[in-house]
Design an enzyme around this catalytic site. Structure first.
Site, PDB file in Angstrom:
ATOM      1  N   TYR A 113      24.022 -10.962  98.782  1.00 35.34           N
ATOM      2  CA  TYR A 113      25.494 -11.026  98.871  1.00 35.34           C
ATOM      3  C   TYR A 113      25.974 -11.995  97.799  1.00 35.34           C
ATOM      4  O   TYR A 113      25.315 -12.995  97.518  1.00 35.34           O
ATOM      5  CB  TYR A 113      25.931 -11.536 100.251  1.00 35.34           C
ATOM      6  CG  TYR A 113      25.939 -10.465 101.319  1.00 35.34           C
ATOM      7  CD1 TYR A 113      26.737  -9.337 101.176  1.00 35.34           C
ATOM      8  CD2 TYR A 113      25.172 -10.586 102.470  1.00 35.34           C
ATOM      9  CE1 TYR A 113      26.760  -8.346 102.162  1.00 35.34           C
ATOM     10  CE2 TYR A 113      25.193  -9.602 103.454  1.00 35.34           C
ATOM     11  CZ  TYR A 113      25.990  -8.486 103.286  1.00 35.34           C
ATOM     12  OH  TYR A 113      26.012  -7.514 104.257  1.00 35.34           O
TER      13      TYR A 113
ATOM     14  N   LYS B  69      24.240  -1.299  96.696  1.00 35.08           N
ATOM     15  CA  LYS B  69      24.289  -0.729  98.059  1.00 35.08           C
ATOM     16  C   LYS B  69      25.708  -0.762  98.626  1.00 35.08           C
ATOM     17  O   LYS B  69      26.353  -1.815  98.646  1.00 35.08           O
ATOM     18  CB  LYS B  69      23.365  -1.518  98.990  1.00 35.08           C
ATOM     19  CG  LYS B  69      23.409  -1.073 100.442  1.00 35.08           C
ATOM     20  CD  LYS B  69      22.328  -1.759 101.251  1.00 35.08           C
ATOM     21  CE  LYS B  69      22.342  -1.312 102.696  1.00 35.08           C
ATOM     22  NZ  LYS B  69      23.430  -1.897 103.480  1.00 35.08           N
TER      23      LYS B  69
ATOM     24  N   HIS C  85      27.378   1.257 105.641  1.00 37.58           N
ATOM     25  CA  HIS C  85      26.859   0.093 106.356  1.00 37.58           C
ATOM     26  C   HIS C  85      26.572   0.447 107.819  1.00 37.58           C
ATOM     27  O   HIS C  85      26.721  -0.372 108.720  1.00 37.58           O
ATOM     28  CB  HIS C  85      27.879  -1.059 106.280  1.00 37.58           C
ATOM     29  CG  HIS C  85      27.267  -2.421 106.085  1.00 37.58           C
ATOM     30  ND1 HIS C  85      27.179  -3.038 104.861  1.00 37.58           N
ATOM     31  CD2 HIS C  85      26.729  -3.295 106.973  1.00 37.58           C
ATOM     32  CE1 HIS C  85      26.621  -4.230 105.006  1.00 37.58           C
ATOM     33  NE2 HIS C  85      26.330  -4.412 106.276  1.00 37.58           N
TER      34      HIS C  85
ATOM     35  N   ARG D 174      29.474  -0.121 110.311  1.00 38.39           N
ATOM     36  CA  ARG D 174      29.698  -1.485 110.813  1.00 38.39           C
ATOM     37  C   ARG D 174      30.842  -2.208 110.114  1.00 38.39           C
ATOM     38  O   ARG D 174      31.224  -3.281 110.532  1.00 38.39           O
ATOM     39  CB  ARG D 174      28.429  -2.321 110.618  1.00 38.39           C
ATOM     40  CG  ARG D 174      27.291  -1.897 111.487  1.00 38.39           C
ATOM     41  CD  ARG D 174      26.000  -2.550 111.043  1.00 38.39           C
ATOM     42  NE  ARG D 174      26.023  -3.994 111.052  1.00 38.39           N
ATOM     43  CZ  ARG D 174      25.866  -4.739 112.137  1.00 38.39           C
ATOM     44  NH1 ARG D 174      25.696  -4.177 113.310  1.00 38.39           N
ATOM     45  NH2 ARG D 174      25.874  -6.064 112.055  1.00 38.39           N
TER      46      ARG D 174
ATOM     47  N   ASP E  39      21.953   6.120 103.463  1.00 38.11           N
ATOM     48  CA  ASP E  39      21.679   5.624 104.812  1.00 38.11           C
ATOM     49  C   ASP E  39      22.885   5.837 105.707  1.00 38.11           C
ATOM     50  O   ASP E  39      23.883   6.416 105.292  1.00 38.11           O
ATOM     51  CB  ASP E  39      21.207   4.155 104.793  1.00 38.11           C
ATOM     52  CG  ASP E  39      22.319   3.119 104.607  1.00 38.11           C
ATOM     53  OD1 ASP E  39      23.515   3.442 104.735  1.00 38.11           O
ATOM     54  OD2 ASP E  39      21.962   1.958 104.337  1.00 38.11           O
ATOM     55  N   SER E  40      22.757   5.395 106.926  1.00 38.29           N
ATOM     56  CA  SER E  40      23.787   5.403 107.974  1.00 38.29           C
ATOM     57  C   SER E  40      23.612   6.577 108.927  1.00 38.29           C
ATOM     58  O   SER E  40      23.905   7.728 108.582  1.00 38.29           O
ATOM     59  CB  SER E  40      25.215   5.403 107.404  1.00 38.29           C
ATOM     60  OG  SER E  40      25.418   4.229 106.611  1.00 38.29           O
TER      61      SER E  40
ATOM     62  N   PHE F 153      20.706   7.697 110.394  1.00 34.94           N
ATOM     63  CA  PHE F 153      19.447   8.462 110.410  1.00 34.94           C
ATOM     64  C   PHE F 153      18.614   8.067 111.634  1.00 34.94           C
ATOM     65  O   PHE F 153      18.185   6.926 111.751  1.00 34.94           O
ATOM     66  CB  PHE F 153      18.653   8.223 109.119  1.00 34.94           C
ATOM     67  CG  PHE F 153      19.246   8.906 107.921  1.00 34.94           C
ATOM     68  CD1 PHE F 153      18.758  10.124 107.488  1.00 34.94           C
ATOM     69  CD2 PHE F 153      20.333   8.345 107.254  1.00 34.94           C
ATOM     70  CE1 PHE F 153      19.320  10.774 106.393  1.00 34.94           C
ATOM     71  CE2 PHE F 153      20.908   8.984 106.156  1.00 34.94           C
ATOM     72  CZ  PHE F 153      20.401  10.197 105.722  1.00 34.94           C
ATOM     73  N   ARG F 154      18.413   9.006 112.529  1.00 35.62           N
ATOM     74  CA  ARG F 154      17.641   8.741 113.750  1.00 35.62           C
ATOM     75  C   ARG F 154      16.542   9.781 113.966  1.00 35.62           C
ATOM     76  O   ARG F 154      15.693   9.604 114.814  1.00 35.62           O
ATOM     77  CB  ARG F 154      18.550   8.784 114.999  1.00 35.62           C
ATOM     78  CG  ARG F 154      19.708   7.824 114.977  1.00 35.62           C
ATOM     79  CD  ARG F 154      19.275   6.373 115.188  1.00 35.62           C
ATOM     80  NE  ARG F 154      20.444   5.513 115.174  1.00 35.62           N
ATOM     81  CZ  ARG F 154      20.962   4.963 114.063  1.00 35.62           C
ATOM     82  NH1 ARG F 154      20.368   5.134 112.892  1.00 35.62           N
ATOM     83  NH2 ARG F 154      22.049   4.222 114.121  1.00 35.62           N
TER      84      ARG F 154
HETATM   85  C1  LIG Z   1      22.317  -5.477 112.765  1.00 33.41           C
HETATM   86  C2  LIG Z   1      22.532  -5.042 111.353  1.00 33.41           C
HETATM   87  C3  LIG Z   1      22.593  -5.987 110.352  1.00 33.41           C
HETATM   88  C4  LIG Z   1      22.800  -5.574 109.025  1.00 33.41           C
HETATM   89  N1  LIG Z   1      22.808  -6.520 108.036  1.00 33.41           N
HETATM   90  C5  LIG Z   1      22.944  -6.127 106.757  1.00 33.41           C
HETATM   91  C6  LIG Z   1      22.886  -7.073 105.712  1.00 33.41           C
HETATM   92  O1  LIG Z   1      22.703  -8.262 105.938  1.00 33.41           O
HETATM   93  N2  LIG Z   1      23.026  -6.617 104.442  1.00 33.41           N
HETATM   94  C7  LIG Z   1      23.230  -5.290 104.160  1.00 33.41           C
HETATM   95  O2  LIG Z   1      23.356  -4.913 102.997  1.00 33.41           O
HETATM   96  N3  LIG Z   1      23.277  -4.375 105.140  1.00 33.41           N
HETATM   97  C8  LIG Z   1      23.138  -4.760 106.420  1.00 33.41           C
HETATM   98  N4  LIG Z   1      23.175  -3.827 107.411  1.00 33.41           N
HETATM   99  C9  LIG Z   1      23.377  -2.401 107.071  1.00 33.41           C
HETATM  100  C10 LIG Z   1      22.046  -1.705 106.834  1.00 33.41           C
HETATM  101  O3  LIG Z   1      21.437  -2.157 105.656  1.00 33.41           O
HETATM  102  C11 LIG Z   1      22.220  -0.190 106.710  1.00 33.41           C
HETATM  103  O4  LIG Z   1      23.167   0.091 105.730  1.00 33.41           O
HETATM  104  C12 LIG Z   1      22.635   0.445 108.043  1.00 33.41           C
HETATM  105  O5  LIG Z   1      21.989  -0.176 109.121  1.00 33.41           O
HETATM  106  C13 LIG Z   1      22.308   1.924 108.006  1.00 33.41           C
HETATM  107  O6  LIG Z   1      22.747   2.554 109.168  1.00 33.41           O
HETATM  108  P1  LIG Z   1      21.819   2.824 110.447  1.00 33.41           P
HETATM  109  O7  LIG Z   1      21.701   1.505 111.147  1.00 33.41           O
HETATM  110  O8  LIG Z   1      22.605   3.802 111.224  1.00 33.41           O
HETATM  111  O9  LIG Z   1      20.492   3.323 109.955  1.00 33.41           O
HETATM  112  C14 LIG Z   1      22.967  -4.208 108.730  1.00 33.41           C
HETATM  113  C15 LIG Z   1      22.886  -3.266 109.750  1.00 33.41           C
HETATM  114  C16 LIG Z   1      22.667  -3.661 111.043  1.00 33.41           C
HETATM  115  C17 LIG Z   1      22.565  -2.624 112.115  1.00 33.41           C
END
Ligand SMILES: Cc1cc2nc3c(=O)[nH]c(=O)nc-3n(C[C@H](O)[C@H](O)[C@H](O)COP(=O)(O)O)c2cc1C
Length: 395
Positions: free
Chosen positions: A135, A260, A284, A287, A315-316, A318-319
Site C-alpha cells: 500500500y 492490483k 477486492h 470489500r 480475483d473476487s 472464486f470458490r
Molecule cells: C480479510 C481480507 C483481507 C484482505 N486484505 C487485503 C490486503 O491487505 N491487500 C490487498 O491488496 N487485498 C486484500 N484483500 C483482497 C484480496 O487480496 C482479494 O482481492 C479478494 O479476497 C478476492 O476475493 P475473494 O475473497 O472472494 O477470493 C483482502 C481480502 C480479505 C477477504
C-alpha cells in the site's frame, strides 16, 4: 481418491469450520463485504450466469493444469491473494498459507498488513514463490522502505494495490465491535471467550510469544498493536496514490511488478504503459466499493484492451474449480483466491489451507474431464456460453 482432510468437501465446508472456531468480529471481517453486499453477491452470481459448453469423445485420460507464469511453471492456475488477516485466523497464519502454497507449487502473496513480518515468512518457507503486496502511504519513504525490505528478503514480485483510496464502509464491523485496530469492549471480550480454541490457539500464543498481534511489516514509526489506539490512521491513508507513483515504483523495483485492483480497460492500458508486468482485475472481493461489476464481467474488455502486454490475473468470488475454468476460458492467465484459502487456514492452519487448494485442484480436474479439455492451456471461449453483458474477448 479425493482428499478428505478435516472432512471438508468444498470451500463452503471450510467456511463453516472457520466460522465455528473464530470470534464473530474477526470472522465477519474476513467473510463479509461492504454496505448492502451487492458486490459480494454479484461476484458469485456472475459465475452462475456463465455456463460451460462441454465437448465429448476426447481423450482426457491425461489432464494437466500447470501454467507458465513469469517464466516459472506453476502446478495449478491459482495463486493466493494478499489478505491482511491470515495471522488473526491462525497463529502465524501467513506462514501456514505460504507453506501450503509452496507445497502445491503456486505463489503466495503476503499483505502489507500481515501479523507476521515478511522476513520471517521468507525464512520459514525457503523455496516458496513469494510475492509482496504494497500500500502506498502519504509518506512515500515509509512505503519505499517496505519495497527495499521485500527486495532484500527475496520476494519475486511486488503487487501494488490501487483500489483502496478509502476504506470500505463495513458497517457490520462497527456493529459487532470489531475494528482495526482492535479495541477492548465488553462485547468483543465475550465474543473471544466464546471461542476458546481461538483464544488459546491464536491470541494466547501471540501473547505468550511476541505479544498482542501487530502489523509486523509496518515501519517502526507507525507499527502498532491491533489493540492500539487508532494512531497512525492518517499516516496509513492511501488516497494520494497516482500513476507517477507507479512509474517511480517501476524504477525502484527490479523484479515483476503487478497492479492490483484494476476494473477499467483504460487503467489496464495505463498500467501496461507504466511498465507493469501484470495486473489483477479485482474488486477486492466486494470489500471496498459495493456497486462495481464483478471482475469476471469486466475481464473480457480488459483482456481486449491490453492484449498480451501484461499477464492478467483475476480475483473476487472464486470458490469452485469451475469458476477458475471459466476465467481461464475467457483468457485470464491466472486466478487469485482470497477468502477460500483464508477459510482453510481458519479451519485448520496449514492443513486447512492445503485442503482449500486441493479442493480447487480436484474440482478443476473434474471439470476439465467433463468438458473434454485435457489441458488448461487449451481452454477457450468455445467452452463457454456467455450472458448478454459479457462478450467474448479478442485477445
Ligand atoms: C480479510 C481480507 C483481507 C484482505 N486484505 C487485503 C490486503 O491487505 N491487500 C490487498 O491488496 N487485498 C486484500 N484483500 C483482497 C484480496 O487480496 C482479494 O482481492 C479478494 O479476497 C478476492 O476475493 P475473494 O475473497 O472472494 O477470493 C483482502 C481480502 C480479505 C477477504
Amino acid at each position: 481418491m479425493s482428499d478428505t482432510t478435516l472432512g471438508a468437501y468444498n470451500i463452503f465446508d471450510l467456511r463453516e469450520m472457520a466460522m465455528r472456531r473464530t470470534p464473530k468480529g474477526v470472522f465477519e471481517f474476513v467473510d463479509r463485504g461492504t454496505e448492502d453486499e451487492v458486490g459480494l453477491r454479484n461476484n458469485r452470481e456472475a459465475f452462475e450466469r456463465i455456463k460451460l459448453k462441454p465437448r465429448t469423445l476426447i481423450d482426457v485420460s491425461k489432464r494437466n493444469q500447470e501454467i507458465e507464469f513469469f517464466g516459472h511453471q506453476h502446478k495449478m492456475p491459482i495463486g493466493i491473494a494478499p489478505t491482511g488477516t491470515a495471522g488473526l485466523l491462525w497463529y502465524q497464519g501467513e506462514i501456514a498459507l505460504a507453506k501450503a502454497a509452496a507445497a502445491a507449487g503456486i505463489p503466495f502473496t503476503l499483505a502489507t498488513g500481515s501479523q507476521t513480518a515478511m522476513e520471517k515468512v521468507a525464512e520459514a518457507v525457503p523455496g516458496a514463490r513469494l510475492w509482496f503486496q504494497l500500500y502506498m502511504w502519504p509518506d512515500r519513504s515509509l512505503s519505499h522502505q517496505l519495497v527495499e525490505r521485500a527486495k532484500n528478503a527475496g520476494f519475486e514480485a511486488l503487487v501494488v494495490t490501487v483500489d483502496g483510496a478509502a476504506a470500505g464502509n463495513r458497517e457490520y464491523n462497527m456493529r459487532n465491535g470489531f475494528t482495526m485496530p482492535f479495541q477492548y469492549t465488553r462485547r468483543n471480550i465475550w465474543d473471544v471467550m466464546k471461542h476458546p480454541r481461538w483464544m488459546f490457539g491464536v491470541l494466547a500464543r501471540y501473547i505468550m510469544t511476541t505479544g498482542m498481534p501487530r502489523y509486523e511489516n509496518y515501519p517502526s514509526a507507525i507499527k502498532n498493536k491491533i489493540t492500539g489506539l487508532p494512531m497512525g490512521r492518517a499516516s496509513l491513508r492511501t488516497d494520494s496514490l497516482s500513476w507517477d507513483d507507479l512509474k517511480q515504483l517501476r524504477a525502484m523495483w527490479p523484479r515483476k511488478l503487478i497492479v492490483k485492483g484494476i476494473m477499467h480497460p483504460a487503467d489496464a492500458v495505463l498500467a501496461a504503459d507504466c511498465g507493469a508486468d501484470g495486473i489483477v482485475v479485482s474488486n477486492h472481493g466486494g470489500r471496498n466499493l459495493d456497486v462495481t461489476m464483478a471482475p469476471i464481467e469486466v475481464l473480457p474488455e480488459i483482456l481486449e484492451a491490453v492484449g498480451k502486454r501484461v499477464k492478467v490475473i483475476v480475483d473476487s468470488g472464486f470458490r469452485r474449480g469451475s469458476d477458475v475454468v471459466k476465467a481461464l476460458a475467457l483468457g485470464a492467465d491466472m486466478v487469485y483466491v482470497g477468502r477460500s484459502t483464508l477459510y482453510g487456514v481458519g479451519a485448520g492452519g496449514e492443513a486447512g489451507a492445503a485442503r482449500a487448494i486441493s479442493i480447487f485442484r480436484e474440482e478443476i480436474d473434474r471439470v476439465m474431464a467433463l468438458i473434454g479439455c485435457p489441458s488448461v492451456a487449451d481452454l477457450n471461449t468455445d467452452h463457454l456460453v456467455l450472458p448478454k453483458n459479457v462478450k467474448a474477448p479478442q485477445r
